[in-house]
Design a protein around this motif. Sequence first.
Motif, PDB file in Angstrom:
ATOM      1  N   THR A 130       0.828  -1.195   0.000  1.00 23.20           N
ATOM      2  CA  THR A 130       0.000   0.000   0.000  1.00 23.20           C
ATOM      3  C   THR A 130       0.862   1.244   0.000  1.00 23.20           C
ATOM      4  O   THR A 130       1.992   1.254   0.467  1.00 23.20           O
ATOM      5  N   THR A 131       0.298   2.341  -0.527  1.00 24.25           N
ATOM      6  CA  THR A 131       0.988   3.621  -0.555  1.00 24.25           C
ATOM      7  C   THR A 131       0.035   4.697  -0.051  1.00 24.25           C
ATOM      8  O   THR A 131      -1.186   4.543  -0.147  1.00 24.25           O
ATOM      9  N   PRO A 132       0.562   5.798   0.503  1.00 20.70           N
ATOM     10  CA  PRO A 132      -0.313   6.838   1.034  1.00 20.70           C
ATOM     11  C   PRO A 132      -1.175   7.476  -0.053  1.00 20.70           C
ATOM     12  O   PRO A 132      -0.792   7.555  -1.216  1.00 20.70           O
ATOM     13  N   LEU A 133      -2.356   7.950   0.369  1.00 18.76           N
ATOM     14  CA  LEU A 133      -3.245   8.634  -0.550  1.00 18.76           C
ATOM     15  C   LEU A 133      -2.757  10.053  -0.804  1.00 18.76           C
ATOM     16  O   LEU A 133      -2.312  10.744   0.103  1.00 18.76           O
TER      17      LEU A 133
ATOM     18  N   THR B 113      -7.248   2.595  -0.521  1.00 20.71           N
ATOM     19  CA  THR B 113      -5.815   2.321  -0.467  1.00 20.71           C
ATOM     20  C   THR B 113      -5.534   0.843  -0.735  1.00 20.71           C
ATOM     21  O   THR B 113      -4.634   0.496  -1.503  1.00 20.71           O
TER      22      THR B 113
END
Length: 266
Positions: free
Chosen positions: A27-30, A216
């Motif tokens: 996952t990566t930040p929004l 996410t």
Amino acid sequence: MTSHPADPGTADPGTEGPVPTDPGPATTPLTARSVLLSVLLGSHPPELPVRSLVRVADLFGISDGSARVALSRLNADGDVVAADGVYRLSRRLLQRQADQDRALRPATRPWRGAWDLAVARPGLSAPERSALGSDLARLRLAELRPGVWARPDNLVRPWPAGPSGRVWRFSGRPDLDGREPADLARSLWDLEGWAATSERLLAALKAAPGPPGRFTVAAAIVRHLRDDPVLPPSLLPRRWPGDRLRDAYAGYRRELADLLQRQQAR
């Protein structure tokens, strides 16, 4: 045969016990840009009024001002086109959307035992060969040895002009000296690792609270599905989660479409 495991420490997905709900590094930040672009890429047709995009962004904790700045930058970068208060994907990203849709539901045909083989043409520089490897990975081939890539011949898709001009292509049945085709597949792809990450993502999507968390995890699922080798069933481990992961993402897309409709109706 050289093995290329991506994560040799990943547990077998068939092991009994609880599945972790944290999808880990997938996952990566929004960001405002990623949210707005992903919403448009997931919309059919890929166009939405600015008011709807701003309202959707608000659900993800993105302010009105940040959303509008991100839209302006997307427009300036040629990712979207604005007209009469509506933002739509540019021609370049329409192709990306089509590629993404095909990647999520790749077309297959019955496998009769043949394999595709791609061999790098002589004279390629190291950067050219590296770029070729990336292109072939997107076509779901794995590197058998330096300069040689392979996969079962069960996919229905055209070859782009770029890789076609840099490789020789062959099709045939390998002599495995008594080994099973599934052994060759396991040496080319870390199937257990991919399956274990899929199970974590499925659990994470189910447990994610609210739109930001689900968005996410869904974005991580899209990235992960691009790495699915889409092998014939006979070459896969038991309880392969590929179809379940695709179905879960399809359900999320319907959920997001309903959310967009509600925002437009306000």
